[in-house]
Design an enzyme around this catalytic site. Sequence first.
Site, mmCIF file in Angstrom:
data_model
loop_
_atom_site.group_PDB
_atom_site.id
_atom_site.type_symbol
_atom_site.label_atom_id
_atom_site.label_comp_id
_atom_site.label_asym_id
_atom_site.label_seq_id
_atom_site.Cartn_x
_atom_site.Cartn_y
_atom_site.Cartn_z
ATOM 1 N N TRP A 1 47.305 31.882 43.909
ATOM 2 C CA TRP A 1 46.240 32.087 44.885
ATOM 3 C C TRP A 1 45.316 30.879 44.936
ATOM 4 C CZ3 TRP A 1 47.727 35.221 48.278
ATOM 5 C CH2 TRP A 1 48.393 36.405 47.959
ATOM 6 N N LYS B 1 42.430 45.890 45.974
ATOM 7 C CA LYS B 1 42.709 45.992 44.543
ATOM 8 C C LYS B 1 41.714 46.947 43.856
ATOM 9 C CE LYS B 1 45.379 42.236 45.385
ATOM 10 N NZ LYS B 1 45.299 40.863 45.807
ATOM 11 N N ASP C 1 37.036 33.473 43.953
ATOM 12 C CA ASP C 1 37.900 34.536 44.454
ATOM 13 C C ASP C 1 37.940 35.596 43.353
ATOM 14 O OD1 ASP C 1 39.972 36.198 45.211
ATOM 15 O OD2 ASP C 1 41.432 34.587 45.547
HETATM 16 C C1 LIG Z 1 45.645 39.729 46.516
HETATM 17 C C2 LIG Z 1 44.934 38.450 46.316
HETATM 18 C C3 LIG Z 1 44.708 37.555 47.375
HETATM 19 C C4 LIG Z 1 45.251 37.773 48.761
HETATM 20 O O1 LIG Z 1 44.565 38.755 49.399
HETATM 21 P P1 LIG Z 1 44.835 39.111 50.943
HETATM 22 O O2 LIG Z 1 43.770 40.111 51.190
HETATM 23 O O3 LIG Z 1 46.222 39.670 51.010
HETATM 24 O O4 LIG Z 1 44.700 37.883 51.745
HETATM 25 C C5 LIG Z 1 43.989 36.403 47.113
HETATM 26 N N1 LIG Z 1 43.503 36.145 45.887
HETATM 27 C C6 LIG Z 1 43.722 36.979 44.853
HETATM 28 C C7 LIG Z 1 43.157 36.639 43.499
HETATM 29 C C8 LIG Z 1 44.432 38.152 45.036
HETATM 30 O O5 LIG Z 1 44.643 38.988 44.001
#
Ligand SMILES: *Cc1c(COP(=O)(O)O)cnc(C)c1O
Length: 361
Positions: free
Chosen positions: A102, A196, A172
Amino acid sequence: MKRVDNFGAGPGALPTAVLEKARDELLSYQNKGISVLEMSHRSEMFDEIHLSAKNRLRRLMNIPEEYEILFLQGGASLQFSMIPMNFLQKGQTAAYVLTGSWSEKALAEAKKLGETRIAASSKEDGYRSIPAMNAIYSESNDAYLHITTNNTIYGTQWHVLPSHLDSPLVADVSSDILSRPLDVQSFSLLYAGAQKNLGPSGLTVVIVKKSWAEQASKTVPTMLSYQTHLQHDSRYNTPPTFAVYLLNLVLEWTEAQGGVPAMMEKSLRKSGYLYRVIDEFPDVYEGHACQEARSRMNVTFRLVNPERTKQFLTVANDYSFIGLSGHRSVGGIRASLYNAVSEESAARLAEFMRDFAQSEK
Ligand SMILES: *Cc1c(COP(=O)(O)O)cnc(C)c1O
């Protein structure tokens, strides 16, 4: 009704109580004769839901008033682009710490828009670790420094967060938000896809320092500008109303469980169950992350005998353990232990792993 033990990486498990409440209110929200799905996003009823979700998140995370909470769309992935579009100006450099897929994707988007640098990386060791804190430094022309607090795919997590940097810090927090206390004040911007720990997919939560957002570029297209969403309280256009409603229910549930400290205790216990079995049977299981960087949200491991991976997944599926296959880039097994995954689910999986290991002997 039997529900599976859901270890999916995202969209992940939601609390049963939340789904039940949403079901009970689906046709008539609070006996008002209308579904949240049919309600105007500018109605008083929805105002209340929107404000309640913001207030709950503010309380749960101790978000100071100098920060605004935004409810956006486009997933965490759109934030990869919006952050450099808004904050990476000419003459500046965007710094990224690479700790997994990511963060690589976040960097790739910034590269399309301006100058970047890699502030530190654990790529060399197959993303098993988090770079040492003293290897990360600021530079005077940094627009910001970006980290990924939990690496959903590799199963690593920052256990100490940088507090020694001068650059605005952006994180993030998609896969570990609300699972442990976070000092919001040390960040300029935090973002998370909701699917999540917060709710359903289709909603992205952004927490941004207002004074920083004011410095954003003025030439960004309207829908991609943080200023637009700030000025319109996330309702410049139609927001994902039902997702915000579910977020509010998940936050209500989180508060009732004892908030972030309770979620952290629970995640320590759940991940502890699984790591204990991995460590107990080193000739059967091999964890991906090094000990110090182990994630409490995503436990990644493989079978030492790779031929048994498929068998593990098949038998697990027979026991109603769902969502355990590792990401295609890492392989093996990944058990995601988001907030809504119960302690009983994690304990059952640990017992299954122990039995499976012993059946190998
Ligand atoms: C799942 C995830 C993403 C991607 O998320 P989307 O909502 O599908 O764009 C980005 N960063 C992390 C750390 C993730 O776990």
